[in-house]
Design a protein around this motif. Structure first.
Motif, PDB file in Angstrom:
ATOM      1  N   ARG A  92       0.838  -1.203   0.000  1.00 44.73           N
ATOM      2  CA  ARG A  92       0.000   0.000   0.000  1.00 44.73           C
ATOM      3  C   ARG A  92       0.876   1.258   0.000  1.00 44.73           C
ATOM      4  N   LEU A  93       0.601   2.168  -0.917  1.00 50.87           N
ATOM      5  CA  LEU A  93       1.144   3.520  -0.882  1.00 50.87           C
ATOM      6  C   LEU A  93      -0.020   4.468  -0.630  1.00 50.87           C
ATOM      7  N   ILE A  94       0.184   5.413   0.291  1.00 54.94           N
ATOM      8  CA  ILE A  94      -0.901   6.303   0.703  1.00 54.94           C
ATOM      9  C   ILE A  94      -0.442   7.745   0.560  1.00 54.94           C
ATOM     10  N   VAL A  95      -1.193   8.523  -0.196  1.00 54.00           N
ATOM     11  CA  VAL A  95      -0.891   9.944  -0.366  1.00 54.00           C
ATOM     12  C   VAL A  95      -1.420  10.685   0.863  1.00 54.00           C
ATOM     13  N   ALA A 122      -0.613   2.075 -13.060  1.00 52.78           N
ATOM     14  CA  ALA A 122       0.808   1.764 -13.155  1.00 52.78           C
ATOM     15  C   ALA A 122       1.291   0.980 -11.935  1.00 52.78           C
ATOM     16  N   LEU A 123       0.753   1.299 -10.767  1.00 58.50           N
ATOM     17  CA  LEU A 123       1.155   0.595  -9.551  1.00 58.50           C
ATOM     18  C   LEU A 123       0.674  -0.848  -9.538  1.00 58.50           C
ATOM     19  N   ASP A 124      -0.397  -1.129 -10.265  1.00 56.44           N
ATOM     20  CA  ASP A 124      -0.888  -2.505 -10.338  1.00 56.44           C
ATOM     21  C   ASP A 124       0.203  -3.462 -10.814  1.00 56.44           C
ATOM     22  N   ASP A 125       1.043  -2.989 -11.716  1.00 51.55           N
ATOM     23  CA  ASP A 125       2.118  -3.831 -12.243  1.00 51.55           C
ATOM     24  C   ASP A 125       3.152  -4.169 -11.177  1.00 51.55           C
ATOM     25  N   HIS A 126       3.147  -3.407 -10.099  1.00 54.17           N
ATOM     26  CA  HIS A 126       4.089  -3.634  -8.999  1.00 54.17           C
ATOM     27  C   HIS A 126       3.412  -4.298  -7.798  1.00 54.17           C
ATOM     28  N   GLY A 127       2.120  -4.639  -7.947  1.00 59.31           N
ATOM     29  CA  GLY A 127       1.395  -5.260  -6.846  1.00 59.31           C
ATOM     30  C   GLY A 127       1.125  -4.325  -5.689  1.00 59.31           C
ATOM     31  N   LEU A 130      -3.080   1.983  -4.272  1.00 61.95           N
ATOM     32  CA  LEU A 130      -2.929   3.415  -3.978  1.00 61.95           C
ATOM     33  C   LEU A 130      -4.083   3.893  -3.107  1.00 61.95           C
ATOM     34  N   GLY A 131      -3.747   4.658  -2.078  1.00 62.58           N
ATOM     35  CA  GLY A 131      -4.765   5.185  -1.172  1.00 62.58           C
ATOM     36  C   GLY A 131      -4.590   6.670  -0.919  1.00 62.58           C
ATOM     37  N   PHE A 198      -8.227   3.420  -2.595  1.00 57.33           N
ATOM     38  CA  PHE A 198      -8.854   3.163  -1.302  1.00 57.33           C
ATOM     39  C   PHE A 198      -8.637   4.389  -0.417  1.00 57.33           C
ATOM     40  N   PHE A 199      -9.255   4.395   0.760  1.00 56.92           N
ATOM     41  CA  PHE A 199      -9.171   5.564   1.627  1.00 56.92           C
ATOM     42  C   PHE A 199      -8.712   5.197   3.028  1.00 56.92           C
TER      43      PHE A 199
END
Length: 307
Positions: A92-95, A122-127, A130-131, A198-199
């Motif tokens: 998970r990466l979260i802004v 694009a992040l899907d390719d890295h598994g 994004l939140g 996601f949030f």
């Protein structure tokens, strides 16, 4: 849903500690946290050592906070953020923060939503998912697109523009409760899909924006995966709020925890930005979460399971 959320610590809260990041992970695990959420120091220390501490303690890397331009740069191969996430097993990466300029009108939100969708694909390719972590201005009423056109044509210095947009926002909602559907956050939700975003809901910021956090939960649907736990209290100045010790502010913690269970929130992340000792924050947060989540999160049992 009645699954009990799991307790985690936002490591930005204890950034004053001089210990290495792996040692802070071990300290959090010993206190009883089942997960940790990384922030700025994540890119400053060897990820292999962090991964070893996570594995040793059975601690879950709940997510990494990273500003959107940093994420976009990583996708262009300009930094090692994605490699670091892979090394520690974080998906998970979260802004953590988006400036009001990107949420001030429907046109601005539409542009932001496209950026987030592109990054998510694009992040899907890295598994990696994004939140978004909310702050209070996400729930300010949208300004008419014409206001954006005017300010774009005659840009103001950042401080002046922020003051002007805050004043305009207050004027728009004067004498009435703002509708969630007229906010940047709601429009961002409607312009993205669950597969895009996601949030991570920050309850203190929702309350500081003038909304009841529990009443706001349904608008996220099943996209509310993590809950950030802060408490706030009014300052007495123009409806402003400031951080308060957990349980001593205006948030109804019992109600929030009950709603988190019913909503299916996976993690409750303790955050504490008060000017108090970092070690005290770790212990207080663990005890506070254990009190409200029940005794199913005994640190001795969890650490024994990890061995």
């Amino acid at each position: 849903m009645t699954d009990i959320p799991r307790p985690a610590l936002q490591l930005y809260s204890v950034r004053a500690l001089d210990d290495s990041l792996p040692d802070i992970v071990r300290r959090a695990a010993a206190a009883g946290y089942e997960g940790v959420e990384f922030a700025h120091r994540f890119r400053e220390e060897p990820p292999e050592a962090v991964a070893a501490a996570l594995s040793e303690t059975g601690t879950v890397p709940v997510g990494v906070h990273a500003e959107l331009p940093l994420v976009e740069a990583a996708l262009e191969g300009e930094n090692d953020l994605l490699d670091r996430c892979s090394t520690i097993g974080c998906d998970r990466l979260i802004v953590p923060h988006i400036s009001f300029g990107h949420l001030r009108s429907r046109n601005a939100v539409q542009s932001l939503a496209q950026r987030l969708r592109d990054a998510s694909v694009a992040l899907d390719d890295h598994g990696i998912d994004l939140g978004i972590h909310n702050v209070r201005h996400y729930l300010w009423p949208l300004l008419p697109d014409v206001v954006e056109t005017i300010t774009d044509a005659a840009p103001l210095p950042p401080g002046v523009e922020n003051a002007a947009t805050m004043a305009a926002s207050r004027a728009l909602r004067a004498g009435r409760q703002p509708k969630a559907t007229n906010t940047g956050l709601w429009n961002l939700i409607t312009q993205t899909e669950a597969t895009d975003l996601f949030f991570e809901v920050e309850v203190g910021e929702i309350r500081a924006a003038g909304f009841d956090p529990v009443s706001a939960f349904p608008m996220f649907g099943d996209r509310l995966e993590l809950l950030h736990l802060r408490d706030v209290a009014p300052t007495g100045r123009f409806g402003a709020f400031e951080d308060a010790p957990h349980g001593e502010g205006v948030l109804d913690m019992e109600r929030i925890f009950a709603a988190a269970r019913d909503t299916g929130v996976e993690w409750i992340v303790y955050e504490n930005e008060l000017d108090v000792d970092a070690d005290s924050k770790i212990d207080h947060g663990a005890a506070f979460l254990r009190k409200h989540l029940g005794q199913n999160h005994d640190p001795d049992v969890r650490l024994a399971d990890a061995e």
